[in-house]
Scaffold this motif. Structure first.
Motif, PDB file in Angstrom:
ATOM      1  N   THR A  42      77.082 -13.599 123.343  1.00 23.96           N
ATOM      2  CA  THR A  42      76.779 -14.695 124.259  1.00 23.96           C
ATOM      3  C   THR A  42      76.127 -15.835 123.482  1.00 23.96           C
ATOM      4  N   ALA A  43      76.156 -17.015 124.080  1.00 21.54           N
ATOM      5  CA  ALA A  43      75.640 -18.187 123.374  1.00 21.54           C
ATOM      6  C   ALA A  43      74.927 -19.129 124.329  1.00 21.54           C
ATOM      7  N   SER A  44      73.978 -19.884 123.782  1.00 24.86           N
ATOM      8  CA  SER A  44      73.332 -20.973 124.511  1.00 24.86           C
ATOM      9  C   SER A  44      73.985 -22.258 124.027  1.00 24.86           C
ATOM     10  N   PHE A  45      74.304 -23.139 124.956  1.00 24.27           N
ATOM     11  CA  PHE A  45      75.112 -24.318 124.645  1.00 24.27           C
ATOM     12  C   PHE A  45      74.256 -25.579 124.737  1.00 24.27           C
ATOM     13  N   THR A  46      74.338 -26.438 123.704  1.00 24.97           N
ATOM     14  CA  THR A  46      73.527 -27.663 123.700  1.00 24.97           C
ATOM     15  C   THR A  46      74.238 -28.821 124.402  1.00 24.97           C
ATOM     16  N   GLY A  47      75.208 -28.486 125.234  1.00 25.91           N
ATOM     17  CA  GLY A  47      75.851 -29.471 126.108  1.00 25.91           C
ATOM     18  C   GLY A  47      75.754 -28.970 127.534  1.00 25.91           C
ATOM     19  N   THR A  48      76.418 -29.686 128.456  1.00 18.83           N
ATOM     20  CA  THR A  48      76.420 -29.239 129.849  1.00 18.83           C
ATOM     21  C   THR A  48      77.836 -28.825 130.245  1.00 18.83           C
ATOM     22  N   THR A  49      77.944 -27.957 131.245  1.00 20.54           N
ATOM     23  CA  THR A  49      79.240 -27.592 131.827  1.00 20.54           C
ATOM     24  C   THR A  49      79.052 -27.499 133.341  1.00 20.54           C
ATOM     25  N   ASP A  50      80.177 -27.402 134.045  1.00 22.65           N
ATOM     26  CA  ASP A  50      80.128 -27.292 135.505  1.00 22.65           C
ATOM     27  C   ASP A  50      79.540 -25.968 135.996  1.00 22.65           C
ATOM     28  N   ALA A  51      79.329 -25.015 135.090  1.00 20.10           N
ATOM     29  CA  ALA A  51      78.759 -23.722 135.493  1.00 20.10           C
ATOM     30  C   ALA A  51      77.389 -23.913 136.147  1.00 20.10           C
ATOM     31  N   ARG A  52      76.734 -25.044 135.846  1.00 19.61           N
ATOM     32  CA  ARG A  52      75.392 -25.259 136.394  1.00 19.61           C
ATOM     33  C   ARG A  52      75.361 -25.266 137.921  1.00 19.61           C
ATOM     34  N   PHE A  53      76.381 -25.834 138.547  1.00 21.37           N
ATOM     35  CA  PHE A  53      76.367 -25.945 140.009  1.00 21.37           C
ATOM     36  C   PHE A  53      76.283 -24.565 140.660  1.00 21.37           C
ATOM     37  N   TYR A  54      77.164 -23.653 140.197  1.00 19.70           N
ATOM     38  CA  TYR A  54      77.212 -22.318 140.785  1.00 19.70           C
ATOM     39  C   TYR A  54      75.893 -21.581 140.570  1.00 19.70           C
ATOM     40  N   ASN A  55      75.375 -21.641 139.334  1.00 22.16           N
ATOM     41  CA  ASN A  55      74.163 -20.885 139.006  1.00 22.16           C
ATOM     42  C   ASN A  55      72.906 -21.458 139.661  1.00 22.16           C
ATOM     43  N   LEU A  56      72.818 -22.773 139.731  1.00 17.13           N
ATOM     44  CA  LEU A  56      71.568 -23.390 140.187  1.00 17.13           C
ATOM     45  C   LEU A  56      71.488 -23.539 141.702  1.00 17.13           C
ATOM     46  N   TYR A  57      72.605 -23.845 142.346  1.00 20.90           N
ATOM     47  CA  TYR A  57      72.508 -24.260 143.758  1.00 20.90           C
ATOM     48  C   TYR A  57      73.194 -23.330 144.742  1.00 20.90           C
ATOM     49  N   TYR A  58      74.023 -22.383 144.268  1.00 18.44           N
ATOM     50  CA  TYR A  58      74.799 -21.581 145.223  1.00 18.44           C
ATOM     51  C   TYR A  58      74.634 -20.079 145.031  1.00 18.44           C
ATOM     52  N   ASP A  59      73.805 -19.678 144.080  1.00 17.91           N
ATOM     53  CA  ASP A  59      73.604 -18.264 143.840  1.00 17.91           C
ATOM     54  C   ASP A  59      74.932 -17.552 143.540  1.00 17.91           C
ATOM     55  N   ILE A  60      75.837 -18.251 142.904  1.00 18.43           N
ATOM     56  CA  ILE A  60      77.116 -17.673 142.477  1.00 18.43           C
ATOM     57  C   ILE A  60      77.055 -17.572 140.951  1.00 18.43           C
ATOM     58  N   PRO A  61      76.986 -16.341 140.403  1.00 24.28           N
ATOM     59  CA  PRO A  61      76.889 -16.240 138.942  1.00 24.28           C
ATOM     60  C   PRO A  61      78.110 -16.877 138.273  1.00 24.28           C
ATOM     61  N   SER A  62      77.848 -17.634 137.231  1.00 26.07           N
ATOM     62  CA  SER A  62      78.938 -18.349 136.570  1.00 26.07           C
ATOM     63  C   SER A  62      78.702 -18.417 135.072  1.00 26.07           C
ATOM     64  N   THR A  63      79.779 -18.233 134.325  1.00 22.52           N
ATOM     65  CA  THR A  63      79.685 -18.380 132.881  1.00 22.52           C
ATOM     66  C   THR A  63      80.953 -19.058 132.361  1.00 22.52           C
ATOM     67  N   CYS A  64      80.900 -19.457 131.098  1.00 22.80           N
ATOM     68  CA  CYS A  64      82.076 -20.013 130.443  1.00 22.80           C
ATOM     69  C   CYS A  64      82.568 -18.994 129.427  1.00 22.80           C
ATOM     70  N   TYR A  65      83.855 -18.882 129.319  1.00 18.87           N
ATOM     71  CA  TYR A  65      84.479 -18.012 128.319  1.00 18.87           C
ATOM     72  C   TYR A  65      85.864 -18.582 128.072  1.00 18.87           C
ATOM     73  N   GLY A  66      86.134 -18.993 126.848  1.00 13.26           N
ATOM     74  CA  GLY A  66      87.434 -19.618 126.608  1.00 13.26           C
ATOM     75  C   GLY A  66      87.854 -19.534 125.159  1.00 13.26           C
ATOM     76  N   PRO A  67      88.979 -20.164 124.851  1.00 12.46           N
ATOM     77  CA  PRO A  67      89.587 -20.034 123.524  1.00 12.46           C
ATOM     78  C   PRO A  67      88.794 -20.704 122.399  1.00 12.46           C
ATOM     79  N   THR A  68      89.347 -20.593 121.196  1.00 11.34           N
ATOM     80  CA  THR A  68      88.740 -21.164 120.004  1.00 11.34           C
ATOM     81  C   THR A  68      89.401 -22.506 119.701  1.00 11.34           C
ATOM     82  N   GLY A  69      88.575 -23.520 119.486  1.00 11.06           N
ATOM     83  CA  GLY A  69      89.104 -24.831 119.152  1.00 11.06           C
ATOM     84  C   GLY A  69      88.069 -25.599 118.370  1.00 11.06           C
TER      85      GLY A  69
END
Ligand SMILES: [Zn+2]
Length: 428
Positions: free
Chosen positions: A367-394
């Motif tokens: 797992t990693a901590s990201f020094t940018g922002t993603t849309d995952a914040r909405f789910y985690n902060l305001y809706y109690d819906i656990p959310s993470t990012c997981y994607g390809p290498t680029g």
């Protein structure tokens, strides 16, 4: 053949392999849409058609309404219209008794500008393939992830596997400037038990991200012809003082005790001077200079707090200067008003993701901590819906010659398919 989990998964993985060439072509098509801010409609129409015709999903379009969203704590103030800029939601609704849990797959289709394109070796909208890499603006960030999530569900459908719970596919706008696209779709009622966002994090799970705001500083000068330059005040020269103050503030932010999610990170809070606009003639002293910057700050801090603090910091710096004291800069905020977050990876979403990842990658999930922002914040902060990012290498996201590793796209497609089988369950 028995319908064991292993057999079903093998069947679904075979479908991923069988449709791989189609998946690559689909990614190339997405890469050819120059879907920068304001230009998202054609790609959204293309994706909506595909979800409807190929995946037989019920497709809705959501247009963000600033009036409706403006009282939400996650809302960011835009300076543009939402006309003709829809968010697309495709719904797979499981029939009969639901056994597993529902999930949202969400990707953004807005991309940042490729300018200056002279720094590119490939056409930013050409989706050029060289070896195992595909090049293009937004190819990694994050059209490849969008394709992986769509083709994971497609593989399950092609294998005639019926999932026992609902899947929502969302392709959103505005991830790169406000997040209002993601917010609007959730507010419209498109929710689930978890949300996965295939940002190109190199097959790692995201457990924390910083907060982000945008600031605009308008510095005044006293314009004149150059022959009277000794009586004039050059706004560009004055603006240096505000740039210095921003960099000073960045230093201060990073000298504070770190949030535990970023304890190992040498420099988590980045300030980027992204735009400077001033002047229009070499022989005219410019009377105005506008600086725009992006400011990162730790999770747990309210964006408004940072805005207030930064404004006070900049005005205090201006006080030290004779001209700026009398003519204080105008400081305003627009775009990102994004709080950071940190979540516990010790929960079902990560356990299921880890299992799926292990099957495909044959190594534990990091797992990693990201020094940018993603849309995952909405789910985690305001809706109690656990959310993470997981994607390809680029790499080279927001830079020249952005690319994605195609092999990793295929792997993420399989990992997402395996995730769906486990999380949503299926009818044997
Ligand atoms: Zn992104």
């Amino acid at each position: 053949m028995e319908n064991t989990v292993t057999n079903v998964m093998a069947k679904v993985f075979d479908e991923v392999e069988a449709s791989w060439e189609e998946e690559v072509r689909f990614l190339q098509e997405l890469g050819r849409f120059p879907s920068t801010l304001g230009n998202e409609e054609p790609i959204q129409r293309f994706i909506a058609d595909f979800l409807e015709k190929e995946l037989k999903l019920t497709v809705s379009k959501v247009i963000p309404d600033p009036e409706k969203l403006s009282s939400h704590p996650g809302y960011s103030k835009p300076e543009w219209s939402y006309e003709n800029r829809p968010v697309v939601v495709g719904e797979y609704r499981a029939s009969g008794e639901k056994q597993g849990k529902s999930v949202i797959f969400q990707g953004h289709i807005d991309v940042v500008s490729p300018e200056p394109t002279s720094t590119w070796s490939y056409d930013p909208w050409g989706s050029t393939i060289v070896g195992n890499k595909m090049y293009g603006r937004g190819i990694a960030d994050m059209k490849a992830g969008v394709v992986a999530m769509i083709f994971a569900l497609k593989a399950i459908r092609s294998a005639n596997v019926e999932l026992s719970s609902d899947v929502l596919i969302k392709t959103v706008t505005e991830e790169e400037c406000t997040g209002n696209g993601a917010l609007a779709a959730i507010e419209e009622g498109f929710k689930a038990d978890a949300a996965l966002i295939p940002e190109p994090l190199g097959q790692q799970g995201l457990t924390a991200q910083v907060g982000v705001i945008w600031v605009r500083i308008n510095v005044k000068g006293l314009g004149a012809h150059t022959e009277r330059a000794d009586q004039a005040v050059n706004a560009i020269v004055q603006s240096y003082k505000m740039v210095d103050a921003l960099l000073e503030y960045e230093k201060e932010l990073n000298n504070r005790p770190k949030h535990e999610a970023f304890a190992q990170h040498p420099h988590p809070n980045n300030i980027n001077i992204g735009k400077i606009h001033s002047g229009d003639w070499p022989s005219t002293v410019p009377s105005e200079c506008t600086i725009e910057a992006r400011v990162g700050f730790p999770p747990g801090v309210n964006p408004q707090e940072i805005k207030d603090e930064l404004k006070a910091f900049l005005l205090k710096a201006a006080e030290k200067d004779e001209w700026l004291r009398e003519n204080p800069p105008e400081i305003s905020f627009y775009g990102f008003h994004a709080e950071g977050f940190a979540i516990d990876p010790n929960q079902d979403l990560f356990k299921t993701l880890e299992k799926a990842h292990q099957v495909v990658e044959e190594r534990p999930l990091t797992t990693a901590s990201f020094t940018g922002t993603t849309d995952a914040r909405f789910y985690n902060l305001y809706y109690d819906i656990p959310s993470t990012c997981y994607g390809p290498t680029g790499a080279s996201l927001h830079g020249p010659d952005e690319w994605v590793d195609l092999e990793s796209v295929k792997r993420v497609t399989k990992t997402y398919a395996a995730f769906l089988l486990e999380w949503c369950k299926y009818k044997a």
